[in-house]
Write an enzyme that holds these catalytic residues in place. Structure first.
Site, PDB file in Angstrom:
ATOM      1  N   SER A  48      -9.090  -9.647 -58.557  1.00  0.00           N
ATOM      2  CA  SER A  48      -8.858  -9.207 -57.190  1.00  0.00           C
ATOM      3  C   SER A  48      -8.587 -10.446 -56.329  1.00  0.00           C
ATOM      4  CB  SER A  48     -10.084  -8.463 -56.661  1.00  0.00           C
ATOM      5  OG  SER A  48     -11.168  -9.369 -56.501  1.00  0.00           O
ATOM      6  N   ASP A  80      -5.412  -7.272 -59.182  1.00  0.00           N
ATOM      7  CA  ASP A  80      -6.078  -6.022 -58.845  1.00  0.00           C
ATOM      8  C   ASP A  80      -6.288  -5.887 -57.341  1.00  0.00           C
ATOM      9  OD1 ASP A  80      -7.284  -3.602 -59.453  1.00  0.00           O
ATOM     10  OD2 ASP A  80      -9.259  -4.498 -59.754  1.00  0.00           O
ATOM     11  N   HIS A  81      -5.703  -4.874 -56.742  1.00  0.00           N
ATOM     12  CA  HIS A  81      -5.871  -4.542 -55.320  1.00  0.00           C
ATOM     13  C   HIS A  81      -5.600  -5.726 -54.395  1.00  0.00           C
ATOM     14  CE1 HIS A  81      -7.323  -0.467 -55.990  1.00  0.00           C
ATOM     15  NE2 HIS A  81      -7.902  -0.966 -57.079  1.00  0.00           N
ATOM     16  N   ASP A 102      -2.335  -2.784 -52.698  1.00  0.00           N
ATOM     17  CA  ASP A 102      -3.246  -1.816 -52.087  1.00  0.00           C
ATOM     18  C   ASP A 102      -2.976  -1.767 -50.590  1.00  0.00           C
ATOM     19  OD1 ASP A 102      -5.333  -0.357 -51.026  1.00  0.00           O
ATOM     20  OD2 ASP A 102      -6.870  -1.310 -52.264  1.00  0.00           O
TER      21      ASP A 102
END
Length: 120
Positions: A48, A80-81, A102
């Site tokens: 992340s 990730d995100h 995201d």
């Protein structure tokens, strides 16, 4: 060696999942990698934006690439995100295998706009 896309297609055909595990340190990476190697299954390592602060964007990409190359093993890296086009682009440029933009905190229109920029 198979690509991430190839591994996902194969998993879909078999009706199984590929594990995705986020890491924040080297010990976590090695624990996940050793377990998946023992089970002989592909794996996706996630970083992340916050975890990039602990591991490092380029360092994470280099570590996953080194494990993949050393053992010719299907280990992949996912951003990730990530919450901005700039963050996604930096991960792509660093060699991540996949990214997740995201935009949940944005308006629908802004989310679609940035998602399209990321895809382009």
């Amino acid at each position: 060696m198979k690509t991430l896309r190839g591994c996902i297609k194969e998993a879909e055909e078999k009706g199984v999942a590929i594990g995705h595990f986020n890491i924040s340190n080297l010990e976590g990476l090695h624990a996940i990698y050793n377990a998946t190697k023992k089970l002989n299954v592909p794996v996706i390592i996630g970083l992340s934006e916050g975890e990039e602060g602990s591991v490092g964007r380029e360092e994470g990409a280099a570590l996953v690439r080194a494990l993949r190359d050393k053992d010719n093993y299907p280990i992949f890296l996912n951003a990730d995100h990530h919450h901005s086009f700039d963050a996604v682009k930096k991960c792509i440029d660093a060699g991540f295998d996949s990214v997740i933009f995201d935009g949940t905190e944005l308006s629908f229109e802004e989310n679609v706009k940035i998602t399209k920029e990321c895809v382009d």
